[in-house]
Design an enzyme around this catalytic site. Sequence first.
Site, short mmCIF file in Angstrom:
data_model
loop_
_atom_site.label_atom_id
_atom_site.label_comp_id
_atom_site.label_asym_id
_atom_site.label_seq_id
_atom_site.Cartn_x
_atom_site.Cartn_y
_atom_site.Cartn_z
N ASN A 1 -5.01 -1.15 12.75
CA ASN A 1 -5.61 -0.96 14.06
C ASN A 1 -6.30 -2.26 14.49
O ASN A 1 -6.63 -3.10 13.66
CB ASN A 1 -6.63 0.17 14.03
CG ASN A 1 -5.96 1.53 13.88
OD1 ASN A 1 -4.96 1.80 14.53
ND2 ASN A 1 -6.52 2.37 13.03
N GLY B 1 0.82 -1.19 0.00
CA GLY B 1 0.00 0.00 0.00
C GLY B 1 0.86 1.25 0.00
O GLY B 1 1.90 1.31 0.67
N LYS C 1 -3.85 0.93 22.16
CA LYS C 1 -4.34 1.72 21.04
C LYS C 1 -5.72 1.24 20.60
O LYS C 1 -6.58 2.06 20.22
CB LYS C 1 -3.37 1.65 19.86
CG LYS C 1 -3.83 2.59 18.75
CD LYS C 1 -2.98 2.59 17.52
CE LYS C 1 -3.57 3.57 16.49
NZ LYS C 1 -2.87 3.54 15.20
N VAL D 1 -0.83 5.91 5.12
CA VAL D 1 0.11 5.32 6.08
C VAL D 1 1.34 4.74 5.37
O VAL D 1 2.48 5.10 5.67
CB VAL D 1 -0.58 4.24 6.93
CG1 VAL D 1 0.43 3.53 7.82
CG2 VAL D 1 -1.68 4.85 7.79
N GLY D 2 1.11 3.84 4.43
CA GLY D 2 2.22 3.22 3.72
C GLY D 2 3.04 4.21 2.93
O GLY D 2 4.28 4.15 2.91
#
Length: 309
Positions: free
Chosen positions: A102, A7, A185, A11-12
Amino acid sequence: MKILVVGAGAVGGYFGGRLLEKGEDVTFLVREKRKKQLEETGLRIQSVHGDVHLTPKLIVSGEKPQTYDVILVTTKAYHLQAVIKDIRPYVEKETMILPLLNGISHLDQLIDEFGEGPVLGGLCFVESTLDENGTVIQTSPIHNLVFGERTGKNTERIQQLCQSFSMTKANFIYSEEILKEMWQKYLFISSLSGATTLMRAPIGPIRATKSGFAVLAGIVTEVVAIMEKMGAPIDQKQIPSQLAKIKEMGYEMKSSMQRDMQKGLQTEADHFFLYLLKQAQAENIKTPILEIVYANLKVYEKAVLGIES
């Protein structure tokens, strides 16, 4: 080390881009549409920590069968089964798989497919998104990626990974208690996501309203009760500390799940909340607020996306 980032999204694209910026051997496994976009524009990051324009190495599923030392999985949970199929040709006995999803249930899925050995623990804290041109926009001071062995051991391979991750323009943090940090988290993000998606509002107006804060506190209490019963490193002391943490957040802070809803995208409702509700049912724990949170998300997915429950 040879690094494969699955990805090149918010994020990636950010963490993989920072590693590439440093000079690490990074390849991105992406879909055809994203590949074409990145070939045309390059990987652009606009960040409070410094902008960068990179020319990444790109592959699509099934291309260039080779192995990597570490594979960073940065996609949404509902793409995980497809990702598992995509990365299988690139995984050898010594390959480390570092998921940044997550939640917690994805660990079981990865272990079922690849065994205990390859799968590390990981999480990240970063406020980032893709704009309409595919540029990664990163807007907050926090840009942390936390990783470690699920056993807590400081192994030779983790030391090598620490070396590869060091000296980047993002914080790659080694933890000897990565599972504890992942559960913490999960508690935080499920509470934040549950409240903001249910009320279609940033966290500020929710906590500033007496009834809104009561619902938020109820979500935290129910999630803690489930996790504690599951044997997670979570207990009742976490309730006031989580609420205090949420009170310190910016007034306009939204969860990523709420942002996905605003964009008309699929959510991680099953990964976050159905998993907890199944555990609650097995333990006969009453979870009226979480059931409403989950119902709200599934009604949204059916109405907007036509996804059946």
